[in-house]
Design an enzyme around this catalytic site. Structure first.
Site, PDB file in Angstrom:
ATOM      1  N   CYS A   1      -9.398-132.206  13.078  1.00  0.00           N
ATOM      2  CA  CYS A   1     -10.314-133.047  13.864  1.00  0.00           C
ATOM      3  C   CYS A   1      -9.545-133.937  14.829  1.00  0.00           C
ATOM      4  O   CYS A   1      -8.605-134.612  14.440  1.00  0.00           O
ATOM      5  CB  CYS A   1     -11.100-133.991  12.960  1.00  0.00           C
ATOM      6  SG  CYS A   1     -12.117-133.168  11.772  1.00  0.00           S
TER       7      CYS A   1
ATOM      8  N   GLU B   1     -10.278-125.207  23.301  1.00  0.00           N
ATOM      9  CA  GLU B   1      -9.803-124.730  22.013  1.00  0.00           C
ATOM     10  C   GLU B   1     -10.960-124.480  21.058  1.00  0.00           C
ATOM     11  O   GLU B   1     -11.982-125.172  21.100  1.00  0.00           O
ATOM     12  CB  GLU B   1      -8.814-125.740  21.427  1.00  0.00           C
ATOM     13  CG  GLU B   1      -7.564-125.774  22.277  1.00  0.00           C
ATOM     14  CD  GLU B   1      -6.407-126.524  21.674  1.00  0.00           C
ATOM     15  OE1 GLU B   1      -6.642-127.502  20.950  1.00  0.00           O
ATOM     16  OE2 GLU B   1      -5.271-126.121  21.932  1.00  0.00           O
TER      17      GLU B   1
END
Ligand code: SAH
Ligand code: SF4
Length: 403
Positions: free
Chosen positions: A385, A91
């Site tokens: 995150c 990703e």
């Protein structure tokens, strides 16, 4: 199929020799691959049609990672599933206007951001914005500015999965599948820049090696990608930040590099006992050793080391932890980025209370440590995150599949 993207000029020189071409052809291919970011051999129009056909007949192709799925957050963040030539996926995240991660680290990117915090008149006076740009940054009349953004940050992956096993991170659940090559790491950037028609030099792009994987456990390919990005794609290393969970030999090597991104260390705890619980890798390298290694990095002018600190409710977010962090970092040319823990399925922590986050930040600032709270970007699409995991169940993420 053999990939051209990722090859150095000397690799390309050898390749052109094998096609009985002069060395300047290698330079043309290099120009097409990196500064121009062409997507196919067919598009390398500085080469003759015959040579392009010969190369394609021999199986050569550019091989940029392919964006196979896109999710867009309400905040403009986009998360891409990128497929590599062998079918593995990672990703990559696009954050228009960044996530505030650079604030206070001394760099140009940080100063621009600081200028944007003050009012427009001040920013014009400071010379960051141009009146003609209607509050847009000076000298930036590229694609981003046209869309009303001042800059963008791209978060890239360095490995398929991760071997480090931090207890709060969703990527850890994948285990490690394989390293990415330098071309695959830099290729994520090229693919995203192409998608947004970004003009390096006009648009301001920051890069963070903070996606899936531990860059310092794939050191050579990570540094190879830095060289491709700096020399080829044209992103200055002062606009790049690499984050490590604390791989001591990696930090030591990094300190010797002439061309290198800025460093962020994932501290995430204020003592070895807590750190070992949340980051078992602490068994191998203790906080004191990591900080000593950071202190040996010859910092450039305008450079600070960033310490990331994921706040986990009740685990590391209390006043005694803040005091310990201050003691650890005392005297270092450092800043702290607090990251409010982003939840994920199967990860057993709770988010910190807003008042605890505020108190933690206040205590660090009062103790003399510049401390910022990272703006969470793309939480609704699992792009924040520690949320990158490739195949997160789509109904949980309200995924908006665009392509
Ligand atoms: N492997 C590297 C870089 C990728 S992780 C590293 O660990 O530093 C980037 C940052 O996200 C790290 O600081 C990490 O501690 C943090 N992080 C991981 N999982 C998180 C989560 N669930 N919520 C908030 N931050 C997280
Ligand atoms: Fe790997 Fe970083 Fe996640 Fe730790 S936080 S498991 S090092 S990606």
């Amino acid at each position: 199929m053999p990939a051209l993207f990722g090859k150095s000029l000397s690799d390309l020189t050898e390749l052109m020799q094998s096609f009985e071409q002069k060395p300047y052809r290698a330079r043309q291919v290099w120009e097409a691959l990196y500064p121009q970011r062409v997507a196919s051999v067919e598009d390398m129009t500085t080469l003759s049609q015959t040579l392009r056909e010969q190369m394609m007949a021999a199986g050569w192709s550019v091989e940029l990672p392919e964006i196979v799925q896109t999710a867009r957050s309400v905040d403009g963040t986009e998360r891409y599933l990128m497929r590599m030539a062998d079918g593995e996926t990672v990703e990559t995240v696009w954050m228009p206007d960044g996530d505030g991660g650079e604030r206070g680290d001394g760099s140009e990117a940080a100063e621009e951001e600081a200028a944007e915090q003050v009012d427009a008149e001040e920013a014009v006076k400071a010379g960051y914005w141009d009146r003609r740009g209607n509050g847009r940054p000076r000298s930036s009349f590229g694609t981003l500015a046209e869309k009303g953004y001042r800059r963008a940050t791209i978060c890239i992956s360095s490995q398929v999965g991760c071997a480090v096993n931090c207890q709060f991170c969703l990527t850890a659940k994948l285990g490690i599948k394989r390293n990415l090559t330098a071309g695959e790491i830099a290729g994520q950037v090229a693919a995203v820049l192409n998608r947004h028609a970004i003009q390096i030099g006009k648009d301001r792009i920051n890069l963070v090696f903070m996606g899936m994987g531990e860059p310092f456990l794939n050191y050579d390919e990570f540094m190879g990608s830095v060289r491709l990005l700096v020399e080829g794609i044209g992103v200055p290393e002062s606009r790049m930040t690499v984050s490590t969970s604390g791989i001591l030999p990696g930090i030591e090597r990094f300190a010797t590099e002439d061309v290198r991104p800025k460093l962020a260390l994932s501290l995430n705890a204020s003592n070895d006992v807590v750190r070992e619980q949340v980051m078992p890798i602490t068994r191998k390298w203790k906080i004191a050793e990591l900080l000593a290694a950071c202190n040996r990095i010859p910092l450039r002018t305008r450079e600070w080391v960033t310490f990331e600190y994921v706040l986990l409710g009740g685990v590391n977010d209390q006043p005694e932890h803040a005091r310990e962090v201050l003691a650890l970092l005392k005297g270092m040319r450092a800043k702290v980025n607090l990251i409010v823990w982003n939840p994920g399925p199967g990860v057993d922590y709770v988010q910190p209370k807003p008042e605890d986050v505020e108190r933690f930040q206040r205590m660090l600032i009062e103790g003399g440590m510049p401390t910022y709270i990272r703006r969470p970007r793309g939480r609704d699409i699992y792009a924040a995150c520690g949320q990158l995991k490739r195949t997160v169940a789509e109904e949980q993420t309200q995924l908006v599949v665009l392509t």
